[in-house]
Each structure stands twice: as structure tokens, then as C-alpha cells.
Design an enzyme around this catalytic site. Structure first.
Site, PDB file in Angstrom:
ATOM      1  N   GLN A 215       3.286   9.795   1.060  1.00 45.19           N
ATOM      2  CA  GLN A 215       4.454   9.232   1.091  1.00 45.19           C
ATOM      3  C   GLN A 215       5.343   9.487  -0.292  1.00 45.19           C
ATOM      4  OE1 GLN A 215       2.653   5.300   2.152  1.00 45.19           O
ATOM      5  NE2 GLN A 215       4.440   5.312   3.292  1.00 45.19           N
TER       6      GLN A 215
ATOM      7  N   GLY B  37       0.869  -1.081  -0.035  1.00 43.83           N
ATOM      8  CA  GLY B  37      -0.137  -0.045   0.166  1.00 43.83           C
ATOM      9  C   GLY B  37       0.843   1.283   0.007  1.00 43.83           C
TER      10      GLY B  37
ATOM     11  N   CYS C 212       6.260   0.109   7.397  1.00 41.03           N
ATOM     12  CA  CYS C 212       5.807   1.385   6.641  1.00 41.03           C
ATOM     13  C   CYS C 212       7.198   1.827   5.775  1.00 41.03           C
ATOM     14  CB  CYS C 212       5.516   2.554   7.712  1.00 41.03           C
ATOM     15  SG  CYS C 212       4.890   3.970   6.591  1.00 41.03           S
ATOM     16  N   LEU C 213       6.756   2.085   4.654  1.00 37.53           N
ATOM     17  CA  LEU C 213       7.742   2.399   3.455  1.00 37.53           C
ATOM     18  C   LEU C 213       8.441   3.580   4.007  1.00 37.53           C
ATOM     19  CD1 LEU C 213       6.343   1.492   0.193  1.00 37.53           C
ATOM     20  CD2 LEU C 213       8.054   0.330   1.565  1.00 37.53           C
TER      21      LEU C 213
ATOM     22  N   HIS D  67      -4.160   1.428   7.694  1.00 36.37           N
ATOM     23  CA  HIS D  67      -2.924   2.295   7.555  1.00 36.37           C
ATOM     24  C   HIS D  67      -2.825   3.328   6.465  1.00 36.37           C
ATOM     25  CE1 HIS D  67       1.607   1.581   8.156  1.00 36.37           C
ATOM     26  NE2 HIS D  67       1.534   2.329   6.824  1.00 36.37           N
ATOM     27  N   GLU D  68      -3.303   2.963   5.255  1.00 33.12           N
ATOM     28  CA  GLU D  68      -3.154   4.198   4.319  1.00 33.12           C
ATOM     29  C   GLU D  68      -4.147   5.434   4.619  1.00 33.12           C
ATOM     30  OE1 GLU D  68      -0.678   3.801   2.834  1.00 33.12           O
ATOM     31  OE2 GLU D  68      -0.372   1.647   3.039  1.00 33.12           O
TER      32      GLU D  68
ATOM     33  N   HIS E  89      -2.643   7.528   6.874  1.00 29.35           N
ATOM     34  CA  HIS E  89      -1.409   8.471   6.171  1.00 29.35           C
ATOM     35  C   HIS E  89      -2.269   9.668   5.767  1.00 29.35           C
ATOM     36  CE1 HIS E  89       2.489   6.511   6.231  1.00 29.35           C
ATOM     37  NE2 HIS E  89       1.791   5.278   5.677  1.00 29.35           N
TER      38      HIS E  89
HETATM   39 NI    NI Z   1       2.845   3.422   5.672  1.00 31.11          NI
END
Ligand code: NI
Length: 169
Positions: free
Chosen positions: A51, A46, A97-98, A139-140, A143
């Protein structure tokens, strides 16, 4: 399509409430295509627009269980997504998380959520997600509200080697 730079949690764009999308133009299509490519290359399951440094309410999710053909891999690109209902039942799970490299953490999330939003062309969509897919959506959507999983995790840690393959978002 091009791969965009993934912003780390130290960038303020990851702490801002992202702006709603009102125009479904070419720029939005390019953003979504780039986000999909960036997510796949990372690799992640995701990605949210903040991000990649864009403060807009856009997320992409691609998840499927490779060991289970009954859960085929499916790609979602959602604009202005919001959780309209969620189960009382919650479940603990491990997330990465990236934008928070080299850490994972355990987070309590609703087991089932209903997400409403628009597709890339502005058509209204409603998705009911369960388990891992529900977790990724939560989660997204966090963000685009400036929230990181580390805000919700009781603890975060550096993964062992066997946890290193964890899918991240
Ligand atoms: Ni993330």
C-alpha cells in the site's frame, strides 16, 4: 519517520504477491516506522507494505477498543506473516481499505486466526487473534498476496454519513 504516499488499488503493486523479507536491516526498520506513521495519520487500523508501493511481506496493525479498557490499543509490526490456522466459524463484517477510498463492503472472515511471522528484528512470533483483530490480520495478509477485500465482498457501496467513521485498513 516520514509519511508515505498510499497507493490506490489501480496500481499493479497492489495486485502482486509481495516478496519475503530476508534481511532485517536499517531499510526495513525505516519502512516499518514509516508505515506506522502513515497508518496513524491516515488514520487506519492496519497497513501493508504494497500500500506504500513496496512489494515486501510486511504489515502493521494497531487496534484496540477505546470504549473497553480490557482491549488496550496494541501495535503489531509483522514480517513474513502467514495464517497457520483459522476457525471454521466465520463472521460477516464491514471493511474499508485505504487503497479503495470512498467504498466499504461486507466480507466474511474467520472469527479466529493464528498468525505466524517475525517481528521487526527477525524473532519468530505467533499471535492468536479473534474478532476485529483477526479480521484486520486477514485483510492485511491478503494485501501481501495481491488480494483486495473487494475480491471477497459480495457487494461494496459508498458509506452513508453515519458509516463514514468506519476504520479502514
Ligand atoms: Ni486495505
Amino acid at each position: 519517520m516520514s509519511i508515505r504516499k498510499i497507493y490506490p488499488y489501480t496500481e499493479t503493486v497492489l495486485r502482486q504477491k509481495a516478496q519475503p523479507v530476508e534481511v532485517f536491516d536499517e531499510e526495513l526498520q525505516i519502512l516499518i516506522d514509516d508505515m506506522v506513521e502513515t497508518m496513524r495519520v491516515a488514520p487506519g487500523v492496519g497497513l501493508a507494505a504494497p500500500q506504500v508501493g513496496v512489494s515486501k511481506r510486511v504489515i502493521v496493525v494497531e487496534f484496540g477498543n477505546e470504549d473497553d479498557d480490557s482491549i488496550p490499543k496494541q501495535l503489531y509490526a509483522l514480517v513474513n506473516p502467514e495464517i497457520v490456522s483459522q476457525s471454521e466459524e466465520t463472521i460477516l463484517g464491514i471493511e474499508g481499505c485505504l487503497s479503495v477510498p470512498e467504498f466499504i463492503g461486507e466480507v466474511e472472515r474467520a472469527q479466529v486466526v493464528t498468525v505466524r511471522g517475525q517481528d521487526r528484528h527477525g524473532k519468530n512470533v505467533k499471535i492468536r487473534a479473534e474478532g476485529w483483530l483477526a479480521r484486520i490480520f486477514q485483510h492485511e495478509i491478503d494485501h501481501i498476496n495481491g488480494v483486495l477485500y473487494t475480491d471477497r465482498a459480495e457487494q461494496i457501496w459508498h458509506p452513508d454519513q453515519d458509516e463514514d467513521e468506519m476504520e479502514t485498513t
